[in-house]
Design a protein around this motif. Sequence first.
Motif, PDB file in Angstrom:
ATOM      1  N   ALA A 259       0.969  -1.273  -0.152  1.00  0.00           N
ATOM      2  CA  ALA A 259       0.056  -0.022  -0.116  1.00  0.00           C
ATOM      3  C   ALA A 259       0.765   1.313   0.051  1.00  0.00           C
ATOM      4  CB  ALA A 259      -0.882   0.030   1.047  1.00  0.00           C
ATOM      5  N   VAL A 260       2.200   1.099   0.663  1.00  0.00           N
ATOM      6  CA  VAL A 260       2.776   2.321   0.511  1.00  0.00           C
ATOM      7  C   VAL A 260       3.656   1.958  -0.817  1.00  0.00           C
ATOM      8  CG1 VAL A 260       5.196   3.207   1.332  1.00  0.00           C
ATOM      9  CG2 VAL A 260       3.485   2.328   2.850  1.00  0.00           C
ATOM     10  N   PRO A 261       3.760   3.009  -1.771  1.00  0.00           N
ATOM     11  CA  PRO A 261       4.132   2.957  -2.928  1.00  0.00           C
ATOM     12  C   PRO A 261       5.713   2.374  -2.893  1.00  0.00           C
ATOM     13  CG  PRO A 261       3.026   4.815  -3.093  1.00  0.00           C
ATOM     14  CD  PRO A 261       3.050   4.446  -1.702  1.00  0.00           C
ATOM     15  N   LEU A 262       6.339   1.595  -3.955  1.00  0.00           N
ATOM     16  CA  LEU A 262       7.693   1.409  -3.782  1.00  0.00           C
ATOM     17  C   LEU A 262       8.609   2.363  -3.783  1.00  0.00           C
ATOM     18  CD1 LEU A 262       7.355  -1.612  -6.279  1.00  0.00           C
ATOM     19  CD2 LEU A 262       7.336  -1.814  -3.896  1.00  0.00           C
ATOM     20  N   SER A 263       8.376   3.469  -4.466  1.00  0.00           N
ATOM     21  CA  SER A 263       9.145   4.521  -4.751  1.00  0.00           C
ATOM     22  C   SER A 263       9.329   5.377  -3.395  1.00  0.00           C
ATOM     23  CB  SER A 263       8.521   5.502  -5.894  1.00  0.00           C
ATOM     24  OG  SER A 263       7.117   5.968  -5.402  1.00  0.00           O
ATOM     25  N   ASP A 264       8.505   5.073  -2.435  1.00  0.00           N
ATOM     26  CA  ASP A 264       8.561   5.748  -1.091  1.00  0.00           C
ATOM     27  C   ASP A 264       9.488   4.788   0.047  1.00  0.00           C
ATOM     28  OD1 ASP A 264       7.171   7.941  -1.794  1.00  0.00           O
ATOM     29  OD2 ASP A 264       5.429   7.244  -1.297  1.00  0.00           O
ATOM     30  N   LEU A 265       9.589   3.602  -0.553  1.00  0.00           N
ATOM     31  CA  LEU A 265      10.053   2.658   0.646  1.00  0.00           C
ATOM     32  C   LEU A 265      11.414   2.982   1.296  1.00  0.00           C
ATOM     33  CD1 LEU A 265       9.229  -1.057  -0.729  1.00  0.00           C
ATOM     34  CD2 LEU A 265       8.332   0.253   1.441  1.00  0.00           C
ATOM     35  N   ALA A 266      12.369   3.439   0.151  1.00  0.00           N
ATOM     36  CA  ALA A 266      13.570   3.795   0.635  1.00  0.00           C
ATOM     37  C   ALA A 266      13.782   5.019   1.571  1.00  0.00           C
ATOM     38  CB  ALA A 266      14.542   4.212  -0.493  1.00  0.00           C
ATOM     39  N   ARG A 267      12.678   6.018   1.401  1.00  0.00           N
ATOM     40  CA  ARG A 267      12.526   6.934   2.500  1.00  0.00           C
ATOM     41  C   ARG A 267      12.049   6.516   3.615  1.00  0.00           C
ATOM     42  NH1 ARG A 267       8.371   9.794   3.715  1.00  0.00           N
ATOM     43  NH2 ARG A 267       7.286   9.225   1.644  1.00  0.00           N
ATOM     44  N   ILE A 268      10.748   5.964   3.511  1.00  0.00           N
ATOM     45  CA  ILE A 268       9.941   5.544   4.857  1.00  0.00           C
ATOM     46  C   ILE A 268      10.868   4.436   5.811  1.00  0.00           C
ATOM     47  CG2 ILE A 268       8.613   3.581   3.983  1.00  0.00           C
ATOM     48  CD1 ILE A 268       6.162   5.283   4.862  1.00  0.00           C
ATOM     49  N   ALA A 269      11.468   3.598   5.081  1.00  0.00           N
ATOM     50  CA  ALA A 269      12.242   2.784   5.807  1.00  0.00           C
ATOM     51  C   ALA A 269      13.258   3.325   6.933  1.00  0.00           C
ATOM     52  CB  ALA A 269      13.126   1.676   5.087  1.00  0.00           C
ATOM     53  N   LYS A 270      13.535   4.666   6.626  1.00  0.00           N
ATOM     54  CA  LYS A 270      14.393   5.463   7.563  1.00  0.00           C
ATOM     55  C   LYS A 270      13.434   6.008   8.725  1.00  0.00           C
ATOM     56  CE  LYS A 270      17.691   6.342   3.658  1.00  0.00           C
ATOM     57  NZ  LYS A 270      18.323   7.047   2.753  1.00  0.00           N
ATOM     58  N   GLU A 271      12.523   6.230   8.644  1.00  0.00           N
ATOM     59  CA  GLU A 271      11.525   6.998   9.628  1.00  0.00           C
ATOM     60  C   GLU A 271      11.527   6.133  11.031  1.00  0.00           C
ATOM     61  OE1 GLU A 271       9.241   9.527   9.430  1.00  0.00           O
ATOM     62  OE2 GLU A 271      10.463  10.181   7.683  1.00  0.00           O
ATOM     63  N   PRO A 272      11.954   6.740  12.069  1.00  0.00           N
ATOM     64  CA  PRO A 272      11.982   6.121  13.195  1.00  0.00           C
ATOM     65  C   PRO A 272      10.593   5.571  13.737  1.00  0.00           C
ATOM     66  CG  PRO A 272      12.779   8.405  13.478  1.00  0.00           C
ATOM     67  CD  PRO A 272      12.159   8.410  12.003  1.00  0.00           C
ATOM     68  N   GLY A 273      10.503   4.269  14.100  1.00  0.00           N
ATOM     69  CA  GLY A 273       9.318   3.610  14.558  1.00  0.00           C
ATOM     70  C   GLY A 273       8.638   3.001  13.541  1.00  0.00           C
ATOM     71  N   LEU A 274       9.302   2.733  12.218  1.00  0.00           N
ATOM     72  CA  LEU A 274       8.539   1.839  11.198  1.00  0.00           C
ATOM     73  C   LEU A 274       9.502   0.945  10.768  1.00  0.00           C
ATOM     74  CD1 LEU A 274       6.956   4.880   8.749  1.00  0.00           C
ATOM     75  CD2 LEU A 274       5.981   3.224  10.187  1.00  0.00           C
ATOM     76  N   LYS A 275       8.719  -0.321  10.035  1.00  0.00           N
ATOM     77  CA  LYS A 275       9.779  -1.258   9.771  1.00  0.00           C
ATOM     78  C   LYS A 275       9.217  -1.536   8.405  1.00  0.00           C
ATOM     79  CE  LYS A 275       7.025  -4.249  12.920  1.00  0.00           C
ATOM     80  NZ  LYS A 275       7.132  -5.241  14.041  1.00  0.00           N
ATOM     81  N   VAL A 276       9.840  -2.298   7.594  1.00  0.00           N
ATOM     82  CA  VAL A 276       9.569  -2.683   5.918  1.00  0.00           C
ATOM     83  C   VAL A 276       9.787  -4.213   6.175  1.00  0.00           C
ATOM     84  CG1 VAL A 276      10.107  -2.636   3.589  1.00  0.00           C
ATOM     85  CG2 VAL A 276      10.222  -0.571   5.043  1.00  0.00           C
ATOM     86  N   ILE A 277       8.774  -4.906   6.099  1.00  0.00           N
ATOM     87  CA  ILE A 277       8.657  -6.547   6.133  1.00  0.00           C
ATOM     88  C   ILE A 277       8.170  -7.107   4.520  1.00  0.00           C
ATOM     89  CG2 ILE A 277       7.691  -8.190   7.351  1.00  0.00           C
ATOM     90  CD1 ILE A 277       6.727  -6.114   9.178  1.00  0.00           C
ATOM     91  N   THR A 278       9.124  -8.095   4.016  1.00  0.00           N
ATOM     92  CA  THR A 278       8.761  -8.497   2.948  1.00  0.00           C
ATOM     93  C   THR A 278       8.363  -9.865   2.859  1.00  0.00           C
ATOM     94  OG1 THR A 278      11.276  -9.252   2.788  1.00  0.00           O
ATOM     95  CG2 THR A 278      10.765  -7.097   1.582  1.00  0.00           C
TER      96      THR A 278
END
Length: 536
Positions: A259-278
């Motif tokens: 639901a989070v666009p792929l183009s935003d993943l690199a940025r959002i993965a650096k946000e404190p308190g958020l995790k990216v799960i594949t």
Amino acid sequence: MPLTSLSRRSLIKTAALLAASTTLVRPGSAWAAEGGGRLVVAADSEPKNLNPAIVASNGVFYISSKIVEPLAEASYKGENGLEPRLATSWEGSADGLSATFKLREGVTWHDGKPFTSADVAFSALSVWKPLQNLGRLIFANLETVDTPDEHTAIFRFSKPTPFQLLRNALPVVTSVIPKHLYEGTDIATNPANTKPVGTGPFVFAEYKPGEYYRLTRNDTYWAKDAPKLEEIVYRVLPDRAGAASALEAEEIQLAAFSAVPLSDLARIAKEPGLKVITDGYEALTYQLVVEINHRRKELSDIKVRRAIAHAIDKKLVVDTVFLGYAKASTGPVPKNAPQFYTPEVEIYDFNVDKANALLDEAGYKRDAKGTRFSLKLLPAPYFNETKQFGAYLRQALAEIGIDAELVNNDAAAHQKAVYTDHAFDLAVAPPVFRGDPAISTTILVKSGTPAGVGFSNQGGYENKQLDALIDKAAETIDEKARTELYKQFQQEVTQDLPLINVAEWGFITVARDTVQNVASNPRWAVSNWADTVLQA
């Protein structure tokens, strides 16, 4: 791609409605409650029919799998990749003519009625077999379901039915619905389709169109100490960039299915308190497919279909549309299905010169404007990736002299145009490979599927030899022989191109660190979330 703004007024309005609907409180910026809390997640689609026994799609499962349970669920560690749900054990006969399921005792429906084998028999014979988009194939030869006692269901088939297939289908096809609410009604219009009653860990509470679905804890759930959460709220956020904004604003805690666009993943993965799960999508391989209407004279020509295949740069698609989060496809079975996959298929390399030569051979010469013929191209609207690929395909076709008119519809109009009215020439689809070619893949190429059945062969393609191979595999009991037939199936499909497989991908979940037990099985996003918990 810049983020589009998410209406702050909409967020505040929905939050107020949710707060008014329960006695839960919101300390700080995180929804919480005594005993487990409220999980707020993004939903980019808004299914009206929530009955997974009829509509076996991930958009429906995402919500209804918490309410309505199957006989078994996919597992990372269970026997044959399964763990029990409403069935505790299953066994097939040596001749393939029966399968016996022992059912869980002490289970009740959300309305308090007991769950019994009669519910399983009713679901199988009255819903899965005649009505479900996938079940109508898997249970085509189901004749009766014997119920010698309240906790035994014996499926009997008129022709041998591979138990390998039944096993692989259990998580997807076997959602059980309550006989006492459906018997004697029009199943397709039953009110329980929009307010489902199940046996699962969560109970359907309310639906506010355009805003949210809300599920509450089932305090009488059969599993001890489950579920952990008090509520799940699905915020309707059709704009995927809005999901990223909502996560960052701590208005939601989880966004599944990329639901989070792929183009935003690199940025959002650096946000404190958020995790990216594949993890958690291994049993839900999506495939990017070009559907072809073979009623169209030009597209019924194999040379034209092969020319289109050669015009597609799969590497470019993987790198630019999917930003590397995908693999190029070789055929109708994905590479992460090693039980069935074979690389020994016809490969169409990216070669514009070869594509142009094939179209010349087929007799479709360019006119003064450089155009050979025109057609309508309908990309499925469900994901950014399908829409982006549609735009790319239009350009790729222009390179070989095919003028494609891009027609973008909403989900309902797209499904009607492609799967009911057949008002398309090419369409972009994202079918799901669900662990066995007979569950969700052969339906894409087998002839004879009635109009109106989604994600099926509605392009008018007919190949009696391929149909016969599919029918034979459907009745082959020996697992090794059945697997070999499906390797032959892949070879024939890539040779004749009833459709064109372009890429295959899994999705990504973004969640706040407080959300625990995410991706605990290979179908996590569409499983029951009974063990998901919020940290204080």
